[in-house]
Structure formats: C-alpha cells, structure tokens
Design an enzyme around this catalytic site. Structure first.
Site, PDB file in Angstrom:
ATOM      1  N   ASP A   1       0.724  -1.504  -0.169  1.00 15.31           N
ATOM      2  CA  ASP A   1       0.176   0.379  -0.193  1.00 15.31           C
ATOM      3  C   ASP A   1       0.986   1.229   0.051  1.00 15.31           C
ATOM      4  O   ASP A   1       0.714   2.360   0.497  1.00 15.31           O
ATOM      5  CB  ASP A   1      -0.787   0.166   1.027  1.00 15.31           C
TER       6      ASP A   1
ATOM      7  N   CYS B   2     -19.636  -8.351 -10.995  1.00 16.35           N
ATOM      8  CA  CYS B   2     -21.192  -7.050  -9.798  1.00 16.35           C
ATOM      9  C   CYS B   2     -22.169  -6.975 -10.362  1.00 16.35           C
ATOM     10  O   CYS B   2     -22.731  -6.936  -9.696  1.00 16.35           O
ATOM     11  CB  CYS B   2     -20.252  -6.111  -9.489  1.00 16.35           C
TER      12      CYS B   2
ATOM     13  N   CYS C  35     -22.992  -1.455  -2.744  1.00 13.49           N
ATOM     14  CA  CYS C  35     -21.847  -0.366  -1.653  1.00 13.49           C
ATOM     15  C   CYS C  35     -22.291   0.775  -2.667  1.00 13.49           C
ATOM     16  O   CYS C  35     -21.937   1.249  -1.609  1.00 13.49           O
ATOM     17  CB  CYS C  35     -20.442  -0.776  -2.428  1.00 13.49           C
TER      18      CYS C  35
ATOM     19  N   CYS D   3     -15.583  10.904   0.982  1.00 12.22           N
ATOM     20  CA  CYS D   3     -15.381   9.349   1.855  1.00 12.22           C
ATOM     21  C   CYS D   3     -15.073   9.475   3.205  1.00 12.22           C
ATOM     22  O   CYS D   3     -13.806  10.311   4.089  1.00 12.22           O
ATOM     23  CB  CYS D   3     -14.371   9.227   1.063  1.00 12.22           C
TER      24      CYS D   3
HETATM   25  S1  SF4 Z   1     -21.937  -4.625  -2.971  1.00 13.19           S
HETATM   26 FE1  SF4 Z   1     -20.368  -3.668  -4.676  1.00 13.19          FE
HETATM   27  S2  SF4 Z   1     -18.470  -3.936  -5.139  1.00 13.19           S
HETATM   28 FE2  SF4 Z   1     -19.920  -5.581  -4.651  1.00 13.19          FE
HETATM   29  S3  SF4 Z   1     -21.138  -6.713  -5.246  1.00 13.19           S
HETATM   30 FE3  SF4 Z   1     -22.140  -5.020  -5.808  1.00 13.19          FE
HETATM   31  S4  SF4 Z   1     -21.262  -3.460  -6.867  1.00 13.19           S
HETATM   32 FE4  SF4 Z   1     -20.080  -5.218  -7.446  1.00 13.19          FE
HETATM   33  S1  SF4 Z   2     -17.695   6.520   3.000  1.00 12.18           S
HETATM   34 FE1  SF4 Z   2     -15.467   5.760   1.931  1.00 12.18          FE
HETATM   35  S2  SF4 Z   2     -15.117   4.466   3.395  1.00 12.18           S
HETATM   36 FE2  SF4 Z   2     -17.441   4.846   3.847  1.00 12.18          FE
HETATM   37  S3  SF4 Z   2     -18.743   3.462   2.106  1.00 12.18           S
HETATM   38 FE3  SF4 Z   2     -18.861   5.317   1.487  1.00 12.18          FE
HETATM   39  S4  SF4 Z   2     -16.430   5.071  -0.200  1.00 12.18           S
HETATM   40 FE4  SF4 Z   2     -16.927   3.409   1.530  1.00 12.18          FE
END
Ligand code: SF4
Ligand code: SF4
Length: 329
Positions: free
Chosen positions: A122, A177, A183, A203
């Site tokens: 990283d 995906c 997400c 973020c």
């Molecule tokens: S949560 Fe986001 S990263 Fe995971 S499978 Fe669904 S779309 Fe893709």
């Molecule tokens: S704030 Fe950042 S770490 Fe939290 S869910 Fe959103 S993209 Fe992900």
C-alpha cells in the site's frame, strides 16, 4: 516443484492468504488516473498524481523486472463494540509491518536465488488493484475495492517486483458485480460517485484519516460514530459471505480508549497506546478532532466535560470541533 509452487508454498507457510503472479511488462492507461485526478477526486492526496510513468508501466519500478508477485492477507473479523468505531483493518498491528515482514522473507528467498526484488504494501507508485485484477485474483468492484470470489474484500494487498522470470500470464478477471450496487447504496456520504469512482473529498475513510483540516460541516453528522475509517462499502459487498476470520494473531483487536477518554490523552499516552497501530500515523490531534465529531453524534451529557476540556485545546481545529459537538448535544 516449479519455482512458482515453491514461492506459493513459502507464502502460505508465512500466513499469506493468496499469492499469484503476473508478468511485469503489463501496462495501464494514464487517462483514467488523470481523469480522476483532474476532477479533484484525489482531494489532498497529491502523491497519487506523481510517478504516473511507474504506475502505468510497472516494469519501471525495478530495473529488469520480469514478474510481479501479488500477495493478499485476509483481515476480516467481527469488530468489538466501542465508543468510536475503528475500521476493521486498523483493529490490531499496522498491516504495513505485518504483511511487509512476510514479503521481506519471501524477497530474501528470491534474492538467495541470485535475483533482485522490491516490495510494497500500500505504498509506492503501484496500481495494486488493477495489477491484482490482471493477476486473475479478482475484479475492481463498483466500490473500487478488489472483490474476490474466494476471500471477499477484506484483505490487504502487497506486491513483490522481481527479476526472477516466472511462467505466468496477464488475464483480467471477469467482473461479477452485475446489477448489484449495494456498496454505492451503503455509502453514508454518497462518495462512490459512479461505479468504481470514489470522490475522496466525501469519503469518511479519507476525512477521518488523511484529511488534515477541520471536517467539513456537511459530513460531520454523516460520520456518525466512526472514529477512524469506514467499513460500509466493504461490509455491504455480498461476496463477503465467504469471508473467514483472520488467523493472523497480529490483527487481534487492541483495547483502545473510548472517544471520550481520547480527549484527555497526552501526546505521551497516545504514543504508548497506539504504538505499532495504523492509527498512530494520524497523530493525537487528528484523532481528538475525530473524537469530538463522534461525541457530537453519539455522545451524551456525560461527555460534555470531556468536550469542554477539548474546547481549551491550543489546536483550533480540535477546539472548534469540540464546540460543535457541545452544540449538537
Ligand atoms: S457490493 Fe459493490 S463491489 Fe460488491 S458486488 Fe455489489 S456492486 Fe460489486
Ligand atoms: S465513505 Fe468511503 S469508505 Fe465509507 S462507504 Fe463511502 S466510499 Fe466506502
């Protein structure tokens, strides 16, 4: 045994979760990075724009590089309840050290064969997720995280660049995906602006860790009880149903003080308490700023004395955040 299997075996003996290979002569387009950067999505992370040549042509990272060995280390575990949540990756010892030491041992083995190596965890000019994608490990999901079918998303990545030629091919993993967007929906601040593109300015992970100034007012309530980092996009991913508890002892959660107690910490206490943790690098000031925001969101009247103590801080950012929090309570 082929050298590839020997290296994998050594990696697994060291506790590394997966170890795959990709030729070092892969290349990436600079356009996507420059586009992300020009839109301001990198926020204050100026270093991400540097060394574009090495990022897009990984073989430049090490003179004569033939192979990139991509290693992953699972860190998933259930988080302990505490006042001020800490991202799962930061519950124990700093992963740079934990995975870095394992990669160093692998590098020593390769160097004993008369080859050269260079490793990163990283850090450095390395597009680690796109490289892992070409090594066939997983795909960059809409969260921009690397998603794998076997291990989910909760793992650290590290790369060894080496002059050792290892038979392997570059093959981009299929993206699974599909129509999922969990997400994106789970992100508290809407930081995932489009599939695979995160605006760091919004973020919570960036705001609570990298961002040096005051937390912008518009995000303070949305930070909720998150003291350090954010797990939401990771946790929402359905591929994590395969996630297993990490067996890495160094990631055992440490017993850290509550947000309230952090406001009473001295620099010496901070250094002792957070030594060896990734939290140590944000220093006491940023952690106290975050603790004020957390208490403003999830604290109660019993926390007002700690916040009044923080109002008296010489650091204007902490003092202002504490005043804000008192107003919220
Ligand atoms: S949560 Fe986001 S990263 Fe995971 S499978 Fe669904 S779309 Fe893709
Ligand atoms: S704030 Fe950042 S770490 Fe939290 S869910 Fe959103 S993209 Fe992900």
């Amino acid at each position: 045994m082929l050298i590839k299997e020997t290296i994998q075996e050594k990696a697994y003996e060291l506790g590394i979760t997966f170890c795959e290979f990709v030729p070092a002569d892969i290349t990436f387009s600079a356009e996507k990075i420059q586009d992300w950067y020009s839109q301001g999505y990198a926020a204050e992370m100026k270093w991400l724009e540097q060394n574009i040549d090495k990022r897009t042509q990984p073989s430049l990272v090490l003179d004569g590089a033939k192979t990139i060995i991509v290693c992953g280390l699972n860190y998933w575990q259930i988080k302990p309840e505490r006042q001020g949540s800490i991202a799962t990756y930061a519950l124990g010892r700093d992963y740079h050290k934990v995975l870095g030491n394992k990669l160093k041992t692998l590098c020593n083995f390769i160097e004993d064969l008369g080859e050269r190596t260079k490793y990163y965890v990283d850090t450095g000019p390395v597009l680690e997720r796109p490289i892992a994608e070409l090594a066939g490990i997983g795909w960059q999901g809409k969260s921009s995280l690397l998603v794998t079918k076997q291990y989910g998303t909760f793992f650290f990545l590290g790369e060894i660049f080496t002059t050792l030629p290892i038979e392997c091919k570059s093959e981009k993993h299929t993206n699974f995906c599909g129509s999922c967007s969990k997400c994106m929906l789970a992100c508290p601040t809407g930081a995932i602006v489009t599939a695979g593109k995160v605006d760091a300015n919004k973020c919570i992970s960036y705001l609570t860790i990298e961002h040096k100034g005051a937390i912008p007012l518009e995000y303070r309530k949305l930070i909720g009880g998150r003291l350090y980092g954010c797990d939401e996009c990771n946790a929402a991913c359905p591929w994590n149903k395969v996630a297993k508890t990490t067996s890495e002892q160094d990631f055992t959660p440490r017993n850290y003080p509550s947000a309230r107690d952090i406001l009473y910490m001295t620099s010496e206490e901070f250094s002792t308490t957070f030594a060896g943790s990734p939290i140590h690098r944000i220093k006491l000031e940023r952690l106290q700023r975050n603790a004020c925001i957390v208490l403003g969101n999830i604290g109660n009247k019993n926390d007002i004395d700690a916040l009044q103590h923080a109002v008296k801080s010489d650091n204007e950012i902490i003092s202002e955040a504490a005043q804000w929090a008192i107003g919220e309570l």
